[in-house]
Design a protein around this motif. Structure first.
Motif, short mmCIF file in Angstrom:
data_model
loop_
_atom_site.label_atom_id
_atom_site.label_comp_id
_atom_site.label_asym_id
_atom_site.label_seq_id
_atom_site.Cartn_x
_atom_site.Cartn_y
_atom_site.Cartn_z
N SER A 127 0.84 -1.21 0.00
CA SER A 127 0.00 0.00 0.00
C SER A 127 0.87 1.25 0.00
O SER A 127 2.04 1.22 0.42
CB SER A 127 -0.92 0.01 1.23
N ASN A 129 0.77 4.92 1.64
CA ASN A 129 0.09 5.57 2.76
C ASN A 129 0.54 7.02 2.93
O ASN A 129 1.72 7.35 2.75
CB ASN A 129 0.39 4.83 4.08
N PHE A 154 -3.97 3.28 0.40
CA PHE A 154 -4.69 2.41 -0.55
C PHE A 154 -3.70 1.36 -1.03
O PHE A 154 -2.54 1.68 -1.33
CB PHE A 154 -5.23 3.21 -1.73
N THR A 199 -8.38 -5.17 -3.32
CA THR A 199 -7.92 -3.85 -2.87
C THR A 199 -8.32 -3.64 -1.42
O THR A 199 -9.30 -4.21 -0.93
CB THR A 199 -8.51 -2.73 -3.74
N TYR A 200 -7.57 -2.80 -0.73
CA TYR A 200 -7.91 -2.51 0.66
C TYR A 200 -7.45 -1.11 1.03
O TYR A 200 -6.57 -0.52 0.38
CB TYR A 200 -7.30 -3.54 1.60
N VAL A 201 -8.07 -0.59 2.08
CA VAL A 201 -7.74 0.74 2.60
C VAL A 201 -7.26 0.59 4.04
O VAL A 201 -8.04 0.21 4.93
CB VAL A 201 -8.96 1.68 2.56
N ASN A 224 -7.78 -2.61 8.38
CA ASN A 224 -7.70 -2.82 6.93
C ASN A 224 -9.08 -3.18 6.40
O ASN A 224 -9.64 -4.23 6.76
CB ASN A 224 -6.71 -3.93 6.61
N THR A 226 -11.22 -4.19 3.19
CA THR A 226 -11.05 -4.71 1.83
C THR A 226 -12.36 -4.63 1.06
O THR A 226 -13.44 -4.40 1.63
CB THR A 226 -10.57 -6.17 1.86
#
Length: 453
Positions: A127, A129, A154, A199-201, A224, A226
């Motif tokens: 990711s 950040n 992301f 995808t994840y945040v 996290n 997703t």
């Protein structure tokens, strides 16, 4: 030297003193030196555990179906590379791998595949950040040793969930490894990949403790979120998977140790330099004394007791009456009476006078030249005009100026009807002075055109 010159001299001296102080202060503090005065790159190693939930609440798709699914920790470790752009913000690339686990404490095999536990292997997660430092400024300390931060980013993770028939992760009932299509679509079949992509945040907070100029201890917690409803494998519901990780690690600042790390830089620290640095404080006091001495000198130089515009220090004629016109030494200027340009009884004409550095006729000369013009027209006689100059300026310049003065008189006579052929105009520069050039009164008389019939 007048007051304006004194003022300019004082300002110049003040600027020199101020520039000297600024140069010294910059060498010590570099308040506005930019990022180049700091170390801005760092790398970190970290390790910790994962849980299949987040502190903001909610359930994952697998655990929501049965009320007995509990958290079980999994391992999680990785690397970070960060560029700090200011004391408030930096960009970080983070990479991790590990696993996420959960199980049914009741021991029953339930769920879509009658699974009692799940282990999701994270082959890799990467990711980008944004890191926001929340506690960099410490007004009570010259240097910071503790730094609180928050981050959001992301990323993409490659994972494969494995479901088991018991709570001890035995008896596989679901494992799609080797059948994923490797795309960010969440499909389970139609491919030959060992891991699916999602995808994840990541959203997290943390704190750093400065251990040395190079090493810092980094502790944090990240949630996290997703977009993968298969993060824990096939389930009866369609919740998007999420997990959190708690970590600890070490961060190493790169670059020369002679520079301060921007991560722990206190932007108001230089305000303390005058209080903490005796040498700087002594220099400031010395500068104050120099400024005070300079102000006193300026006051003395600008004092003008008689108000003639020349300071007492340079006034050679003190006590001149108010309104008296004085020269640069403060002495009165004597203005001689202008020579009257009249016709003498024997036909001699007085010289035509001119102003300093000028070849323009004075209006008071018109009456004399009008009489001369009439006499020349009536008698058809000729006249010689000899121009002269005072001693100011170079010889060549004064020669040309004397010629211009003679030609100015000639042009007036021609305009008055006198034949140009009957007029001779020559310039002789500084030659043949009729008075001394050492005084202004004498120089006024030498700025002339003599009329010779």
């Amino acid at each position: 030297m007048n007051y304006s010159t004194i003022k300019k001299t004082a300002i110049a001296a003040s600027l020199v003193a101020a520039l000297g102080y600024a140069e010294n202060a910059q060498a010590q503090a570099q308040v506005f030196g930019g990022r180049s005065q700091y170390r801005t790159w760092s790398i970190g190693v970290q390790g910790g555990i994962t849980t299949p939930n987040v502190i903001v609440g909610g359930s994952n798709a697998f655990g929501q179906q049965v009320g007995y699914f509990k958290n079980k920790v999994g391992e999680y470790y990785g690397l970070t590379v960060r560029k700090q752009f200011s004391h408030l913000f930096g960009l970080e690339v983070e990479g991790n791998r590990g696993s996420i686990k959960t199980f049914n404490s009741n021991g029953a095999a339930e769920g879509k595949n009658n699974a009692s536990s799940v282990k999701t292997d994270v082959n890799w997660a990467a990711s980008l950040n944004g890191v926001f430092q929340l506690g960099t400024i410490d007004f009570l300390r010259r240097e910071n040793a503790v730094n609180f931060y928050a981050k959001v980013g992301f990323g993409v993770l490659a994972n494969n969930p494995v479901q088991y028939g018991d709570k001890d992760f035995n008896n596989v009932v679901y494992n799609n490894k080797g059948n994923w299509n490797g795309e960010l679509s969440g499909e389970r079949t139609g491919g030959d990949k060992d891991y699916k992509l999602a995808t994840y945040v990541p959203v997290g907070v943390g704190v750093k403790f400065k251990l040395s100029e190079v090493v810092a201890l980094n502790l944090g917690y990240t949630m996290n979120f997703t977009d993968d409803n298969l993060l824990y494998g096939s389930a009866r519901t369609d919740y998007k998977g999420k997990f959190s990780n708690v970590y600890g690690g070490l961060e190493f600042t790169l670059g020369s140790r002679s520079k301060e790390s921007l991560t722990f830089a206190n932007p108001v620290s230089n305000l303390y330099d005058e209080l903490k640095d005796p040498s700087l404080r002594n220099e400031v006091e010395a500068l104050k004394q120099r400024v005070s001495s300079l102000e006193s000198t300026v006051d003395q130089l600008s004092k003008d007791s008689d108000g003639d515009g020349v300071s007492d220090k340079f006034d050679k004629c003190p006590g001149t009456p108010a309104g008296t016109v004085v020269d640069g030494s403060g002495c009165p200027i004597k203005f001689p009476e202008p020579v009257k340009e009249t016709i003498v009884a024997n036909g001699y004409y007085a010289p035509i006078q001119f102003e300093f550095d000028s070849s323009v006729l004075k209006t008071e000369s018109y009456s004399t030249l009008d009489k001369l013009a009439k006499e020349l027209r009536d008698s058809k006689s000729s006249v010689a005009l000899n121009g002269y100059a005072s001693s100011e300026g170079s010889d060549a310049y004064n020669l040309n100026l004397s010629k211009d003065r003679a030609n100015a008189v000639k042009q007036y006579l021609v305009n008055a009807g006198v034949a140009a052929s009957s007029i001779s105009a020559k310039g002789f520069g500084e030659a043949n002075p009729v008075a001394t050039n050492a005084t202004e009164e004498g120089r006024i008389q030498n700025r002339r055109v003599e009329i010779k019939k």
